[in-house]
Design an enzyme around this catalytic site. Structure first.
Site, PDB file in Angstrom:
ATOM      1  CG  ASP A   1      -1.904  -1.117   1.260  1.00 58.82           C
ATOM      2  OD1 ASP A   1      -1.837  -2.011   0.402  1.00 58.82           O
ATOM      3  OD2 ASP A   1      -2.753  -1.120   2.172  1.00 58.82           O
TER       4      ASP A   1
ATOM      5  CD  GLU B   1      -0.525  -6.400   8.634  1.00 57.49           C
ATOM      6  OE1 GLU B   1      -0.697  -5.846   9.748  1.00 57.49           O
ATOM      7  OE2 GLU B   1      -1.081  -6.016   7.587  1.00 57.49           O
TER       8      GLU B   1
HETATM    9  C1  DGY Z   1      -6.059  -1.500   4.307  1.00 55.17           C
HETATM   10  O1  DGY Z   1      -7.202  -1.238   4.664  1.00 55.17           O
HETATM   11  O2  DGY Z   1      -5.025  -1.097   4.839  1.00 55.17           O
HETATM   12  C2  DGY Z   1      -5.880  -2.413   3.199  1.00 55.17           C
HETATM   13  O3  DGY Z   1      -4.558  -2.740   3.000  1.00 55.17           O
HETATM   14  C3  DGY Z   1      -6.490  -1.900   1.953  1.00 55.17           C
HETATM   15  O4  DGY Z   1      -6.549  -2.977   1.127  1.00 55.17           O
END
Ligand code: DGY
Length: 419
Positions: free
Chosen positions: A158, A382
């Site tokens: 992201d 994660e």
């Molecule tokens: C989040 O909400 O951070 C997700 O990675 C979007 O897909």
């Protein structure tokens, strides 16, 4: 079986919502595309029918145009933002309006190889859906050669620095008031910033405004960048899909054509000044000038080279715990902030597949030992700070549990004994 194997299985069971698996309770309460494909791979180590079911619920959410969305909102959950009403895609079940790294064909192949005796009918049903999804990538996202993404979330990585130059051109000032939920679940210093979130939401609002018309989003949307990460993942996935097609007696020449076109496009994302593959802003033609884990996914597609090898060893040796998501010697490196530095077990697992295929068993063994050590010491987080191993983000994480079962922890005692 070790107690960590048991814990990993228990995480997959606990995150199972009945046919699909959430990445982790709280932070990500829906079905996410690539997380789900990894969940399937994990389930395949102890429950093959459940593995196929995971792929089936994912592919059942496919849009008519072939896209498989990045989130499927099976049941509404107020703990997540932006939810179905923000995406407003008019799909049933409700979904987001972008896709996510297409690892499904590659992982389907690995599951199929474990289940050739009983899995054929299920593979036969999934195969045309996978082909339609890959055709969507080719037609809707590969018009410039390499894979273009229309939102940083489409990349799965992201907030990595790769997207900074594209994000700079997005106006996030008009998005209005909203309340983030992610920062209520985990330490905000491990998540994207408010300025990034405003822009993420602005891009979603643009999609809504044009009715999620993908051609218009590519042509006029606020963000369009070539992503080395998905380019390599898709290239590998095309080749794995062709293997599956041949096993089913299908004509795979169309898939081979997509793979060839994508491989021929790789020089367009090689930045000679950086000495690496690099993201590129497709609106301005400028390279991002950023070395990150997307480039190292080249190994997954058999696209490594000696210059990239040298970069890999430099960034890896600069940290101690797995391959960092951003260059530790660059000013933007932020070792605990999501994709701006941390090591991600799931990306390590993808790179390991490539390193092994390239005959780099020594590097694969090192990566596996480092990844296993992080999980043994801290649990199924994660992501991790690659400089000191601090666990970050969500915990009891589905894909970390999955890659423990399939790779990092698999026959670990044997591997340690042999070392
Ligand atoms: C989040 O909400 O951070 C997700 O990675 C979007 O897909």
């Amino acid at each position: 079986m070790t107690s960590l194997d048991n814990q990993a299985r228990a995480i997959l069971r606990k995150n199972d919502r009945g046919g699909y698996t959430v990445p982790t309770a709280g932070l990500y309460p829906y079905q996410w595309n690539w997380d789900s494909a990894f969940a399937a791979w994990g389930f395949a180590t102890f429950d093959l029918p459940r593995a196929w079911q995971e792929l089936e619920t994912l592919m059942a959410a496919q849009w008519e145009d072939g896209m498989v969305p990045h989130i499927i909102f099976h049941k509404s959950d107020p703990g997540y933002f932006p939810g179905p009403e923000v995406w407003d895609t008019s799909q049933s079940p409700a979904t987001s309006g972008i896709s996510q790294p297409p690892v499904a064909a590659t992982l389907t192949r690995l599951i199929w190889e474990e289940d050739q005796a009983f899995g054929r009918a299920r593979l036969e049903a999934l195969y045309p859906r996978l082909v339609n999804w890959h055709r969507w990538w080719h037609e809707m996202r590969c018009g410039h050669g390499p894979v273009a993404i229309t939102h940083p979330w489409e990349s799965g990585r992201d907030n990595c620095p790769d997207w900074d130059i594209g994000m700079a051109g997005v106006d996030g000032s008009q998005v209005g008031e909203y309340t983030r939920r992610d920062t209520g679940h985990v330490d905000p210093s491990m998540r994207p910033s408010k300025a990034e979130y405003d822009r993420y939401i602005a891009m979603v609002q643009f999609g809504v405004k044009v009715g999620w018309d993908q051609a218009r989003i590519v042509a006029d949307g606020p963000f369009l960048m070539a992503d080395p990460g998905i380019t390599f993942i898709l290239l590998r996935a095309h080749e794995d899909l062709a293997v599956l097609g041949r096993a089913l007696g299908q004509d795979v020449s169309e898939i081979e054509g997509w793979a060839l076109a994508l491989r021929n496009a790789l020089p367009l994302i090689w930045n000679a000044d950086l000495g690496s593959y690099d993201a590129k802003d497709l609106r301005s033609g400028r390279f991002a000038g950023v070395l990150g884990s997307g480039a190292f996914l080249a190994y997954l597609a058999g696209a490594g080279n000696p210059e990239l090898d040298a970069q890999l060893m430099r960034v890896w040796n600069a940290v101690g715990f797995g391959i960092p998501s951003a260059d530790p010697e660059a000013a933007i490196f932020d070792p605990r902030r999501y994709w701006r530095g941390p090591a991600w077990p799931v990306v390590n697992a993808l790179m390991a597949i490539g390193l092994r295929d390239a005959g780099r068993g020594d590097l694969e063994a090192r990566l596996r030992a480092e990844t296993a050590a992080l999980i043994e010491r801290h649990g199924f987080y994660e992501y991790f700070d690659p400089t000191d191993g601090t666990p970050c983000g969500g915990h009891d994480f589905t894909w970390t549990a999955a890659i423990w079962l399939t790779w990092a922890g698999r026959n670990l005692e044997q591997a340690k004994g042999a070392a």
